[in-house]
Design an enzyme around this catalytic site. Structure first.
Site, PDB file in Angstrom:
ATOM      1  N   CYS A 181       1.169  -0.961  -0.071  1.00 24.15           N
ATOM      2  CA  CYS A 181       0.144   0.020   0.087  1.00 24.15           C
ATOM      3  C   CYS A 181       0.818   1.235  -0.287  1.00 24.15           C
ATOM      4  CB  CYS A 181      -0.488  -0.252   1.540  1.00 24.15           C
ATOM      5  SG  CYS A 181      -1.800   1.054   1.421  1.00 24.15           S
ATOM      6  N   CYS A 184      -0.543   3.583  -6.643  1.00 22.08           N
ATOM      7  CA  CYS A 184      -1.657   3.400  -5.395  1.00 22.08           C
ATOM      8  C   CYS A 184      -2.160   1.626  -6.171  1.00 22.08           C
ATOM      9  CB  CYS A 184      -2.790   3.894  -5.306  1.00 22.08           C
ATOM     10  SG  CYS A 184      -4.412   3.247  -4.523  1.00 22.08           S
ATOM     11  N   HIS A 236      -4.516  -0.421  -5.787  1.00 21.22           N
ATOM     12  CA  HIS A 236      -5.607  -0.555  -6.575  1.00 21.22           C
ATOM     13  C   HIS A 236      -5.570  -0.582  -7.530  1.00 21.22           C
ATOM     14  CE1 HIS A 236      -7.002  -0.579  -1.688  1.00 21.22           C
ATOM     15  NE2 HIS A 236      -7.937  -1.132  -2.682  1.00 21.22           N
TER      16      HIS A 236
HETATM   17  N1  DGL Z   1      -3.941   0.510  -1.865  1.00 18.18           N
HETATM   18  C1  DGL Z   1      -3.316   1.378  -1.422  1.00 18.18           C
HETATM   19  C2  DGL Z   1      -2.894   2.731  -1.739  1.00 18.18           C
HETATM   20  O1  DGL Z   1      -1.390   1.344  -2.370  1.00 18.18           O
HETATM   21  C3  DGL Z   1      -4.308   1.895  -0.502  1.00 18.18           C
HETATM   22  C4  DGL Z   1      -6.056   3.231  -1.160  1.00 18.18           C
HETATM   23  C5  DGL Z   1      -6.808   3.577  -0.214  1.00 18.18           C
HETATM   24  O2  DGL Z   1      -7.077   2.946   1.152  1.00 18.18           O
HETATM   25  O3  DGL Z   1      -6.774   4.769  -0.008  1.00 18.18           O
HETATM   26  O4  DGL Z   1      -2.061   3.838  -1.783  1.00 18.18           O
END
Ligand code: DGL
Length: 278
Positions: free
Chosen positions: A69, A200, A202
């Site tokens: 993350c 990110c 996601h």
């Molecule tokens: N997947 C996460 C990242 O790489 C966090 C996204 C989130 O929870 O806002 O930053």
């Protein structure tokens, strides 16, 4: 054992690459979906969550942890490293107190950061776009990498507004995804970016939609394969591997994979099966 965590299912995009590289290791993945998204939360909040999850992973047997993350890496990795690598500091800092003595000083952390360095080497227009959360874009580590590696290059940043929520709902294509993605990447394309960095974990879930809008001439960088390679190198060096990296060395050992979620475990399991256990 490799521990991997994220605010939700986003870290599976990293897990996928790690698992491809190290198919015989033991894994424990934690999706903090009940507290997702992290992107707009305070640094203190993200540090608190990261510490709690780390405690859990270490207690379960993880000796190396991938902070899959970018937002948690930006907020918490230095606190985690300090707490687990130097017991003297740990005493004074007063955090991470629950782990049994012997375990504290050898937990390693691998983090994520927007890949501006390779992007700077790839751009032809001299403009790169960075998509990440607000927490990541304001982090000191990212800002100093940007300063060091993008001299003479224009860096256009944008938060992927609504991306994380879409991915957590399992929506990665179709009209809703396209409308949401368009809003955040249009400013990057209009500024002339020919490379887009996914900052990110996601966002790679939306890569098909991003590609559809950006077109084939725009390169998209997902740092997950590089992170997996780095993890394998560190584990090899530290003697943490059950086997050698790469399938050439596969010796038929069965991996043990455990999935945990603070939210709906079914969503995590379904995404895992779709992405990793095809
Ligand atoms: N997947 C996460 C990242 O790489 C966090 C996204 C989130 O929870 O806002 O930053």
């Amino acid at each position: 054992m490799i521990g991997i965590f994220d605010s939700g299912i986003g870290g599976l995009s990293v897990f996928k690459e790690v698992y491809r590289m190290l198919p015989e290791e033991h894994y424990i993945y934690y999706a903090d979906s009940a507290h997702c998204p992290y992107g707009e939360k305070s640094r203190e909040y993200v540090i608190g969550r990261s510490k709690e999850i780390t405690e859990f992973l270490v207690r379960e047997g993880a000796d190396i942890i991938v902070v899959a993350c970018n937002t948690a890496t930006a907020a918490a990795i230095s606190v985690l490293r300090e707490g687990y690598s130097d017991p003297a500091k740990l005493e004074t800092a007063g955090h991470l107190l629950e782990i049994s003595e012997g375990r504290r000083d050898h937990v390693k952390f691998i983090g994520m950061e927007p890949a501006v360095k390779p992007a700077a080497g790839m751009t032809r227009t001299g403009v790169i776009g960075v998509l990440a959360t607000a927490g990541t874009l304001s982090g000191t580590k990212y800002r100093s990498s940007r300063e060091t590696f993008t001299k003479g290059i224009k860096v256009v940043e944008h938060v992927g507004n609504g991306f994380v929520e879409l991915v957590e709902k399992g929506i990665t294509e179709g009209p809703e995804a396209e409308m949401t993605v368009e809003k955040s990447i249009r400013p990057l394309l209009d500024a002339g970016a020919d490379v887009i960095v996914l900052g990110c974990t996601h966002y790679p879930f939306l890569i098909g939609t991003i590609r559809k809008i950006a077109g084939n001439d725009v390169k998209i960088i997902d740092p997950a394969p590089a992170v997996a390679r780095h993890l394998a190198d560190v584990m090899k060096e530290d003697g943490l591997l059950r086997t050698s990296p790469g399938s050439d060395y596969a010796s038929g050992l069965k991996p043990d994979i455990r999935l945990f979620s603070s939210g709906n475990p079914r969503i995590l399991e379904e995404s895992f099966n779709k992405l990793i256990r095809r």
